[in-house]
Design an enzyme around this catalytic site. Structure first.
Site, mmCIF file in Angstrom:
data_model
loop_
_atom_site.group_PDB
_atom_site.id
_atom_site.type_symbol
_atom_site.label_atom_id
_atom_site.label_comp_id
_atom_site.label_asym_id
_atom_site.label_seq_id
_atom_site.Cartn_x
_atom_site.Cartn_y
_atom_site.Cartn_z
ATOM 1 N N SER A 1 -9.820 1.831 2.545
ATOM 2 C CA SER A 1 -8.919 2.595 1.706
ATOM 3 C C SER A 1 -7.863 1.748 1.000
ATOM 4 O O SER A 1 -7.235 2.229 0.059
ATOM 5 C CB SER A 1 -8.228 3.664 2.543
ATOM 6 O OG SER A 1 -7.379 3.068 3.509
ATOM 7 N N SER B 1 -10.077 -0.514 6.671
ATOM 8 C CA SER B 1 -9.455 -0.407 5.349
ATOM 9 C C SER B 1 -8.753 -1.650 4.802
ATOM 10 O O SER B 1 -8.365 -1.650 3.642
ATOM 11 C CB SER B 1 -8.471 0.755 5.339
ATOM 12 O OG SER B 1 -9.185 1.942 5.187
ATOM 13 N N LYS C 1 0.853 -1.202 0.000
ATOM 14 C CA LYS C 1 0.000 0.000 0.000
ATOM 15 C C LYS C 1 0.882 1.243 0.000
ATOM 16 O O LYS C 1 1.932 1.264 0.651
ATOM 17 C CB LYS C 1 -0.910 -0.019 1.236
ATOM 18 C CG LYS C 1 -1.944 1.104 1.276
ATOM 19 C CD LYS C 1 -2.926 0.909 2.435
ATOM 20 C CE LYS C 1 -3.965 2.011 2.516
ATOM 21 N NZ LYS C 1 -4.927 1.796 3.608
#
Ligand code: GLN
Length: 479
Positions: free
Chosen positions: A153, A177, A78
């Site tokens: 997210s 997330s 990420k």
């Protein structure tokens, strides 16, 4: 089956038996990204050169007998986790061209294990959002249904795993997330106990909630990755001391006697009836596998969403104060004094959602409102922690939907922050409590011709990861 479609366990066997080299796996994965990512937009940066360098190191480890289970396995990171010399953008204009000068603890751990990083994945800007639509840099599509959001997210990480553009991915979970995009894309995602994985090098959003964790194709793979990335790290003051991190230990053991509670609040108003039905079906399967299932109640959960949004905005407003155009990333042009530099930089560098949260955070922390909002939210957090503790005196874990709905269409909720926030109702209680929870795929809902994955989550008391993996793996095996 093609290499990039395989899970970690299968790839690891091929690597250890020298049937395939780390370099070949890297080539294969990068080819899959080149072929598919134009459609899905999971990656913000593909780091091919670095991947080949790491693959070469992995092949050396395999040759000299120092290889472990992740050596040579291609993965995605990420983009809010620092990677030295590789841009780490948080999907924000503020950090669009920022090159970290150091690796996050997780990056170091995975490098040391010989895993091969393919690139950095798209996300909601500074991890604020639930659909990856607040990314200032790119749109990510759900590989299961390309007109739909991948969740967020960590939407890019979930999409990369679901599209077979990596064997596993790393995400972060502040209010859901990892788990919610895992549920939307049909992969497995774990948010571990707060303090399990070092936050050193994770760009902070809400520090008392942020936790890093794995997104994988299978439950066993997930435990393998968590074992590799968890450790005590003195550079993170909330990192837990060393403890038994053999998360795979109970996988394969039968569930007889395991007590699982079904909190009724997670199955009522606001929950899509088909989601509730799929999760109840999963409960039956867990029961067939030997677990004892019982309805229970967690009324304090109704405080969770407002408490979470007050606290995460408060923490974000403080954490994001460092992005002022002086030291990191973007700096606006044409300013006359320092105040104008701050103002212009922050107005132009942050997107709407980030600005909204900074303003809300400052508001709830301001002298006149602190007691009414911030303090109240902390009190609600304490109440909820107590309520969870009471339930865990009776149950080994709780079973609930990961999200109230399956994925929605791109654009459907992006203009309505309240509607978007309601989607976090099932995930945020876990973060308020610092608890571990795993999301596991449990079927699909057909909508407008699209097949949308749905996941359930198992929530346990702190340090119960091994048991959560045990139950999740038993479900997966029975499926
Ligand atoms: N959707 C939640 C939020 O916007 C959670 C995000 C996260 O876990 N990073 O705050």
């Amino acid at each position: 089956m093609k290499f990039h479609e395989m899970d970690i366990a299968a790839l690891s066997e091929l690597l250890q038996s020298r049937t395939v080299s780390a370099k070949e796996l890297a080539e294969d994965a990068l080819a899959a990204i080149a072929e598919k990512d134009g459609r899905y937009g999971a990656y913000l940066t593909v780091a091919a050169e670095e991947a080949y360098r790491q693959a070469e190191a992995a092949d050396k480890m395999l040759a000299d007998g120092t290889a472990g289970v992740l050596t040579g396995i291609p993965f995605a990171m990420k983009d809010n986790i620092c990677t030295k010399g590789i841009r780490t953008t948080c999907a924000s204009k503020m950090l669009e061209n920022w090159l970290p000068v150091y690796d996050a603890c997780v990056t170091e751990r995975l490098k040391a294990a010989g895993a091969v990083m393919l690139g950095k994945t798209n996300m909601d800007e500074f991890a604020m959002g639930s659909s990856t639509e607040s990314s200032a840099l790119q749109l990510t599509r759900n590989p299961a249904a390309p007109d739909y959001v991948p969740g967020g997210s960590s939407g890019g990480s979930a999409a990369a795993v679901a599209a077979h553009e990596c064997a596993f991915a790393i995400g972060s979970d502040t209010g859901g997330s990892i788990r919610q995009p895992a549920s939307f894309c049909g992969v497995v995602g774990m948010k571990p106990t707060y303090g399990t994985v070092s936050r050193y090098g994770l760009v902070a959003y809400a520090s008392s909630f942020d936790q890093i964790g794995p997104l994988t194709k299978t439950v066993a793979d997930n435990a393998t990755v968590l074992e590799a990335i968890s450790c005590h790290d003195r550079r993170d003051s909330t990192s837990l001391p060393e403890y038994d991190t053999n998360y795979s230990a109970l996988i394969g053991k039968d569930l007889s006697g395991m007590r699982i509670g079904l909190p009724q609040e997670y199955f009522g108003e606001g929950i899509h009836p088909e989601v509730a039905a799929l999760v109840r079906k999963a409960a039956e399967q867990l029961e067939n596998a030997g677990a004892v299932i019982e309805e229970c109640s967690l009324p304090a959960v109704s405080y969770a969403l407002p408490a979470y949004y007050v606290l995460c905005c408060a923490e974000a407003s403080s954490n994001l104060a460092r992005f002022d155009g002086v030291r990191y990333g973007f700096r606006a042009e044409g300013f006359e004094d320092l105040d104008q530099l701050y103002r212009k930089t922050r107005t132009q560098g942050f997107g709407r959602e980030v600005r909204r949260r900074i303003m809300l955070g400052n508001y709830v922390l301001s002298a006149g409102y602190y007691d009414a909002y911030y303090k109240k939210a902390q009190q609600a957090r304490t109440l909820l922690i107590g309520a969870f503790r009471e339930l865990f005196a009776k149950y080994d874990m709780l079973l609930a939907p990961t999200a109230p709905t399956p994925a929605y269409k791109i654009g459907e909720k992006s203009s309505d922050p309240m509607e978007m926030a309601l989607g976090d109702i099932c995930t945020v209680p876990v973060n308020l409590g610092g608890l571990p929870a795993i999301s596991v795929p449990c079927g699909k809902i057909t909508q407008d011709g699209a097949e949308l994955p749905v996941g359930f989550q198992l929530i346990g008391p702190a340090f119960s990861e091994a048991k959560l993996y045990q139950a999740a793996a038993a479900y997966e095996a029975a499926e």
